[in-house]
Motif scaffolding. Structure first.
Motif, PDB file in Angstrom:
ATOM      1  N   ILE A   1       0.830  -1.397  -0.015  1.00 49.37           N
ATOM      2  CA  ILE A   1       0.109   0.153  -0.011  1.00 49.37           C
ATOM      3  C   ILE A   1       0.702   1.222  -0.030  1.00 49.37           C
ATOM      4  CG2 ILE A   1      -1.828   1.433   1.306  1.00 49.37           C
ATOM      5  CD1 ILE A   1      -2.812  -1.462   2.625  1.00 49.37           C
TER       6      ILE A   1
ATOM      7  N   ARG B   1       2.025   4.654   0.678  1.00 48.31           N
ATOM      8  CA  ARG B   1       1.486   5.862   1.647  1.00 48.31           C
ATOM      9  C   ARG B   1       1.394   7.357   1.109  1.00 48.31           C
ATOM     10  NH1 ARG B   1       2.917   5.705   7.449  1.00 48.31           N
ATOM     11  NH2 ARG B   1       4.333   4.010   7.058  1.00 48.31           N
TER      12      ARG B   1
ATOM     13  N   TYR C   1      -4.447   6.574   0.502  1.00 50.70           N
ATOM     14  CA  TYR C   1      -4.205   5.925   1.838  1.00 50.70           C
ATOM     15  C   TYR C   1      -4.621   6.795   3.134  1.00 50.70           C
ATOM     16  CZ  TYR C   1      -1.345   4.704   6.018  1.00 50.70           C
ATOM     17  OH  TYR C   1      -0.715   4.236   7.098  1.00 50.70           O
TER      18      TYR C   1
ATOM     19  N   GLY D   1      -6.856   4.077   4.091  1.00 49.60           N
ATOM     20  CA  GLY D   1      -5.788   3.226   4.886  1.00 49.60           C
ATOM     21  C   GLY D   1      -6.248   2.333   5.823  1.00 49.60           C
TER      22      GLY D   1
ATOM     23  N   TRP E   1      -8.478  -0.442   4.625  1.00 45.97           N
ATOM     24  CA  TRP E   1      -7.608  -1.240   3.818  1.00 45.97           C
ATOM     25  C   TRP E   1      -6.899  -2.204   4.746  1.00 45.97           C
ATOM     26  CZ3 TRP E   1      -4.956   2.760   0.480  1.00 45.97           C
ATOM     27  CH2 TRP E   1      -5.830   3.227  -0.707  1.00 45.97           C
ATOM     28  N   GLU E   2      -6.384  -1.829   5.760  1.00 52.92           N
ATOM     29  CA  GLU E   2      -5.697  -2.490   6.881  1.00 52.92           C
ATOM     30  C   GLU E   2      -6.448  -3.346   7.505  1.00 52.92           C
ATOM     31  OE1 GLU E   2      -2.448  -0.778   9.335  1.00 52.92           O
ATOM     32  OE2 GLU E   2      -2.902   0.975   8.037  1.00 52.92           O
TER      33      GLU E   2
ATOM     34  N   ILE F   1       2.958  -1.381   4.112  1.00 60.32           N
ATOM     35  CA  ILE F   1       2.758  -0.130   3.961  1.00 60.32           C
ATOM     36  C   ILE F   1       4.142   0.698   3.670  1.00 60.32           C
ATOM     37  CG2 ILE F   1       1.809   2.142   4.848  1.00 60.32           C
ATOM     38  CD1 ILE F   1       0.083   0.482   6.639  1.00 60.32           C
TER      39      ILE F   1
END
Length: 299
Positions: free
Chosen positions: A5, A7, A11, A15, A18-19, A31
């Motif tokens: 991903i 940064r 994000y 973000g 997604w995590e 990341i």
């Protein structure tokens, strides 16, 4: 499997989601590291000369993930709110990355409400690329969506507490990928803290207030992300002592919305547009702006 991903850009909106989504599916996430001068130099070497600094940072971040993951997540956004659009860079991000990094495996999803491609469908299609069942993706999406909601709810509550501070307060306004980037915004944040200002962030605003507050400044803003910045400016303008508008050169939507803000907002406004990692001249402008705020406060 490891999903990389960058940064940068989205994000700073999604973000956290997604995590949680990938964690629920037992997929490792890598990341990229915070932006450095090398990140920008690498991005500048890849980007078109007319690309904004934020795009250059994104490309540099993608390059930094080479060899560290099996695929990189690069979504495509066109419309995330009915009747509105987003910056064209978000429309083209997947194609740009695919052309510049043809050897890299890219995970992609589309969100375009004008074509009824909603967020839920986007995430389940993302799961399909990973060979994961619809049900598992649906459950992971619902879980991640709720965790994102709780995360920002807590941050907004903490900001409301900061508004009660007796310190001089500054609204730091702009897109979160600029505000929180290590090179673009963090230097300014650290300088504000050093000068003992209370910082209020424009992205920490309830979604239910966006249309109402933005409408008071303009009735025809097309860009969803710009609307939130303008809504925050109008909502917080009576709760802070000054506003710093941060953007990256040459952002078209920001150039128009920031000009509108400067014309309609009566409290002191400082407009900063960063072109590179250099802070030449910015600290001087900040000091002059602080002097204005302090004199105004003393009066």
């Amino acid at each position: 499997m490891k999903v990389g991903i960058p940064r940068a850009l989205l994000y700073y909106y999604d973000g956290i989601m997604w995590e949680y989504f990938f964690d629920r599916l037992n997929i490792d996430v890598v990341i990229s590291e915070p932006t450095t001068k090398k990140t920008i130099r690498d991005g500048e070497a890849l980007a078109d000369s007319e690309a904004c600094l934020s795009i250059k940072i994104f490309l540099g971040q993608v390059q930094s993930l080479i060899g560290k993951c099996d695929s990189v997540l690069v979504p495509r956004l066109y419309s995330i709110k009915k009747g509105e659009g987003v910056c064209t860079n978000f429309n083209a991000l997947y194609d740009l990355t695919k052309n510049l990094f043809p050897f890299m495996k890219i995970l992609n999803y589309n969100i375009d409400l004008s074509e009824k491609e909603i967020e839920l469908f986007a995430y389940t299609k993302l799961g399909k690329q990973l060979g994961i069942s619809y049900l598992n993706c649906y459950n992971a999406y619902c879980y991640a969506k709720n965790e994102k909601r709780l995360y920002f709810k807590e941050k907004i509550l903490k900001q409301k507490q900061r508004l009660k501070s007796n310190k001089l307060k500054i609204l730091f306004a702009g897109h979160p990928y600029n505000l929180y980037d290590e090179i673009v915004g963090q230097d300014i944040i650290q300088y504000l803290k050093k000068e003992n200002f209370e910082i209020i962030y424009s992205d920490l605003l309830e979604d239910g207030l966006v249309d109402k507050e933005c409408f008071k400044l303009s009735t025809d803003i097309h860009w969803t992300h710009s609307k939130k910045v303008m809504a925050a400016v109008n909502y917080y303008k009576d709760k802070v002592d000054g506003i710093i508008l941060l953007s990256t050169f040459p952002c078209g939507p920001d150039s128009m919305s920031n000009e509108l803000i400067k014309r309609k907002i009566e409290i002191p406004v400082l407009n900063i547009s960063k072109e590179s990692y250099s802070n030449t001249g910015i600290i001087t402008r900040l000091d002059a702006f602080f002097d204005i705020l302090k004199v105004k406060y003393e009066k």
